[in-house]
Structures are given as structure tokens and as C-alpha cells.
Design a protein around this motif. Structure first.
Motif, PDB file in Angstrom:
ATOM      1  N   UNK A 109     114.967 138.348  35.149  1.00 47.74           N
ATOM      2  CA  UNK A 109     114.343 139.674  35.218  1.00 47.74           C
ATOM      3  C   UNK A 109     113.400 139.706  36.404  1.00 47.74           C
ATOM      4  N   UNK A 110     113.055 140.905  36.847  1.00 46.81           N
ATOM      5  CA  UNK A 110     112.052 141.061  37.892  1.00 46.81           C
ATOM      6  C   UNK A 110     112.576 140.733  39.275  1.00 46.81           C
ATOM      7  N   UNK A 111     111.653 140.426  40.161  1.00 45.28           N
ATOM      8  CA  UNK A 111     111.969 140.148  41.551  1.00 45.28           C
ATOM      9  C   UNK A 111     112.680 138.806  41.683  1.00 45.28           C
ATOM     10  N   UNK A 112     113.661 138.741  42.555  1.00 47.28           N
ATOM     11  CA  UNK A 112     114.390 137.497  42.801  1.00 47.28           C
ATOM     12  C   UNK A 112     113.536 136.609  43.698  1.00 47.28           C
ATOM     13  N   UNK A 113     113.062 135.489  43.146  1.00 44.86           N
ATOM     14  CA  UNK A 113     112.217 134.584  43.922  1.00 44.86           C
ATOM     15  C   UNK A 113     112.982 133.963  45.088  1.00 44.86           C
TER      16      UNK A 113
END
Length: 195
Positions: free
Chosen positions: A170-174
Motif C-alpha cells: 500500500x502507499x508510495x512505492x519505496x
């Protein structure tokens, strides 16, 4: 304007057209600055809000001339539910505020759909020792905890596949943002992550 006319000789008609164009351009710029000053997330997603924020920030660089000011301005326009989760952290950079806002939005969306948010560090440590912490209860036995972990592993299929790296998260792709996979902060990798 008069100095321009002296350097570049032009007819009266051309002078009027140039003056009209210049005034319209200034009025448009002023309108965009006002729009930026009053920008709020409203019904936009965090990603849509960020795109609008970036587009309008070009017209008002004096408002966001430092990373700290940019972070505070972005944070101030967030939806109240997202802001409640991000604002308390007092994150120093714009990238961190954006990243946490995207994560908060995903968590809120999952909660609204009735899904449990991802396991927290406290719950994980509790599971390792045989006990898990849950809201409303002080401890959950190992047997009850097994049922919980089974149901959460079944719901892992609902975690979206990232279009950038192909992994489920989930969220931003590191991987794309270059952030550390352990702490999520930019500027270093896991092997250099401070404890």
C-alpha cells in the motif's frame, strides 16, 4: 512598458495588443496565486491534490520557497481525516508529508471498507511471544491470535499490486521513491538505516 516601446519600435495597435496581453497574463497569474493560497484537498484524492498543488505552486514560488514551507502548505490543505494522522507527526520535508498522506489515505480507505489495517509493530512483537495486543482487550491468547493471523493472511490478496515494482504493498512505492525499505525515509538504504 514604455521602455519596451522605446527599445522595440511598434505601431499603436501593436502597443495596445502588447499591453492587453501583459495585463491579461498578470491577471491570470494573480488568479492562480489566489487559487493556490486557498487550495484544499476537498473531495480529491491525495494524488489529485498533490498534482493540483504542484501545478499551482509554479505561480507562487514565494509561498513555497523552502521545503519546510512547502510541507506546511501541503499539510494545511489536507482533508481533516488525513491531516489528523499526518499533522501530529510534524514531518520536516514535503516528500515525507506526501508519503505519509498517501499511506494515511490508504489506511482510512481500508478502514471504511471494513478491513483491518496492516499489522503494527506492537502486534507483530506480541505475536512472536505468543500474545497479541488488540483494541478493547488487554491480551489475545495464542489460539485466538492464530485465527486473527489466518484471516489477515487471507485478506492479503486485497493488497494491491504496485504498477511500478510488481510487488503487493500500500502507499508510495519505496523502490520508485528511493526511500529506505525499513523506515521509509529517503536518503539511505536498509543496510545504512540508523537504528
Amino acid at each position: 512598458m514604455e521602455k519596451l516601446y522605446e527599445v522595440f519600435p511598434c505601431s499603436e495597435t501593436q502597443k495596445v495588443l502588447l499591453a492587453t496581453y501583459t495585463l491579461k497574463d498578470e491577471a491570470r497569474r494573480d488568479q492562480k496565486v489566489s487559487e493556490f493560497q486557498e487550495l484544499k484537498q476537498g473531495r480529491m484524492s491525495v494524488a489529485e491534490y498533490e498534482a493540483k498543488f504542484t501545478e499551482l505552486a509554479r505561480f507562487a514560488p514565494h509561498i513555497v520557497d523552502t521545503d519546510y514551507k512547502k510541507a506546511r502548505k501541503f499539510e494545511g490543505g489536507l482533508d481533516l481525516e488525513v491531516f489528523d494522522r499526518v499533522g501530529v507527526q510534524k514531518l520536516p520535508t514535503y516528500v515525507e508529508v506526501l508519503d505519509r498522506s498517501l499511506m494515511a489515505e490508504a489506511t482510512l480507505a481500508a478502514m471504511k471498507q471494513g478491513k483491518a489495517p496492516a499489522t503494527t509493530t506492537t502486534e507483530w512483537r506480541g505475536k512472536r511471544s505468543g500474545f497479541g495486543f488488540k483494541k478493547g482487550r488487554s491480551f489475545v491468547s495464542k489460539k485466538q491470535n492464530t485465527r486473527t493471523s489466518n484471516s489477515s493472511s487471507q485478506s492479503s490478496g486485497s493488497i494491491p499490486v504496485c504498477s511500478d515494482c510488481g510487488k503487493r504493498h500500500r502507499g508510495v512505492c519505496y523502490r520508485v521513491s528511493g526511500a529506505c525499505f525499513r523506515c521509509g525515509q529517503p536518503g539511505h538504504v536498509v543496510k545504512d538505516c540508523p537504528p
